[in-house]
Design an enzyme around this catalytic site. Structure first.
Site, PDB file in Angstrom:
ATOM      1  N   HIS A  75     -33.691 -16.277  42.877  1.00 20.32           N
ATOM      2  CA  HIS A  75     -32.865 -15.469  43.777  1.00 20.32           C
ATOM      3  C   HIS A  75     -33.630 -14.274  44.323  1.00 20.32           C
ATOM      4  O   HIS A  75     -33.243 -13.715  45.357  1.00 20.32           O
ATOM      5  CB  HIS A  75     -31.597 -15.007  43.053  1.00 20.32           C
ATOM      6  CG  HIS A  75     -30.537 -16.060  42.978  1.00 20.32           C
ATOM      7  ND1 HIS A  75     -29.302 -15.920  43.561  1.00 20.32           N
ATOM      8  CD2 HIS A  75     -30.539 -17.286  42.402  1.00 20.32           C
ATOM      9  CE1 HIS A  75     -28.579 -17.010  43.354  1.00 20.32           C
ATOM     10  NE2 HIS A  75     -29.314 -17.853  42.642  1.00 20.32           N
ATOM     11  N   SER A  85     -36.710  -7.174  44.749  1.00 20.62           N
ATOM     12  CA  SER A  85     -35.636  -6.542  45.524  1.00 20.62           C
ATOM     13  C   SER A  85     -34.262  -6.911  44.978  1.00 20.62           C
ATOM     14  O   SER A  85     -33.296  -6.164  45.163  1.00 20.62           O
ATOM     15  CB  SER A  85     -35.739  -6.936  47.005  1.00 20.62           C
ATOM     16  OG  SER A  85     -35.786  -8.338  47.165  1.00 20.62           O
TER      17      SER A  85
END
Length: 333
Positions: A75, A85
């Site tokens: 992900h 991130s």
């Protein structure tokens, strides 16, 4: 070509994959060319051992950690690249998107980072820690040992609006999956190999709810006839109408805690949990590879090492790009 002959050639080619591939691939990818397996040799020589110990300790207390770490890396890399991130907290970040609400294992990365900030302050990126943690999760559950290049920097951007256009969905067809993978520099073979991550971990019932419907008497019945009947019945009982939203099902019903090739055996037996798993068998472009891996765990493991490295260097930040975060859950400021 005869399917059996194709499969034999495929298996033979897996055995001949040269280890020089990783070095060649890094050189062909500009940002990744600055990565190296000995990046922290002098600045933080014990980084790999410290991350591994953290993952091992967490996994000993919670057997779901390996699957969570592996999913967390996917992900992360498929959105802004492998730049951590997805770890950033806050309104409007990737982590806040509904598609990421069920992610877990964050505290393992945070724990490793806290330790490394004491021993090697401002040196090791959260992006590298996450890659190492996912790598170690595979090996600790019986999978292959993979040498990964290091030197990633942490991203400065994390936006929920970037998640849906880049993330794969469990309802995707092979064409849709391939399109997402291709935009990240991954091949059709990489798609089949990396889908093998579903040999560990678990999924919420809503991840495959479209394969069932509620009957007039309130029971769940399969609408996807490709599912093996006994397996479909088992899933319907676990994810019955009114079941808790937190109910989970093992991705691999046979060896859920082992990283092995059983996932591919399951697919051929029509026991793939997700629609995006099952389509790998029904599509001629991917079925032969599924069959090859079901017959040879060595072939799967060799291919996994190659594809995992390719995944781990997607759109990496190096040099002056990004930063080395002090805390993985927030950018420096």
């Amino acid at each position: 070509m005869d399917p059996k002959l194709h499969q034999t050639i495929l298996l033979s080619s897996f055995k001949l994959i040269p280890f020089i591939f990783i070095a060649v691939f890094l050189l062909s990818t500009p940002s990744a060319s600055q990565l190296s397996s000995d990046f922290y040799l002098f600045s933080c020589p014990n980084v790999e051992r410290l991350v591994r110990n953290t993952v091992e300790s967490a996994s000993a207390l919670d057997s779901t950690i390996p699957g969570k770490l592996l999913r967390l890396l996917f992900h992360d890399c498929l959105i802004e690249g492998c730049d951590a991130s997805v770890l950033i907290q806050g309104k409007g970040t990737e982590r806040s998107d509904p598609a990421n609400k069920s992610l877990g294992g964050f505290y393992v990365v945070d724990s490793a980072k806290e330790l490394l900030e004491v021993l090697c302050p401002g040196t090791v990126s959260c992006a590298d820690i996450l890659v190492l943690a996912a790598r170690d999760a595979v090996e600790l559950t019986g999978g292959p040992s993979v040498e990964v290049p290091l030197g990633r920097r942490d991203g400065l951007v994390s936006s929920a609006s970037n998640v849906r256009p880049n993330m794969v969905d469990t309802s995707f067809s092979v064409d849709e999956l391939a399109q997402r993978f291709t935009t990240k520099g991954l091949s059709m073979d990489d798609l089949v190999v990396l889908s093998g991550a579903h040999t560990v971990g678990s999924s919420h019932c809503d991840a495959f709810s479209e394969r069932f419907k509620q009957s007039s008497n309130g029971t769940m019945v399969p609408v996807d006839t490709s599912l093996e009947k006994g397996y479909a019945k088992q899933l319907a009982e676990t994810c019955r109408a009114g079941a808790s939203a937190t109910t989970m099902v093992d991705n691999d019903p046979s060896t859920p805690s082992l990283f092995d090739n059983q996932y591919y055996v399951n697919l051929l037996a029509n026991r793939g949990l997700l629609h995006s798993d099952s389509v790998l068998v029904t599509d001629a472009r991917t079925r032969n590879t599924v069959e090859a891996f079901s017959e040879s765990q060595d072939a799967f493991f060799m291919s996994w090492a190659e594809s995992f490295v390719k995944l781990s260097i997607i759109d990496v930040k190096t040099g002056d790009d990004g930063e080395i975060r002090f805390s993985c859950s927030s950018v420096n400021g």
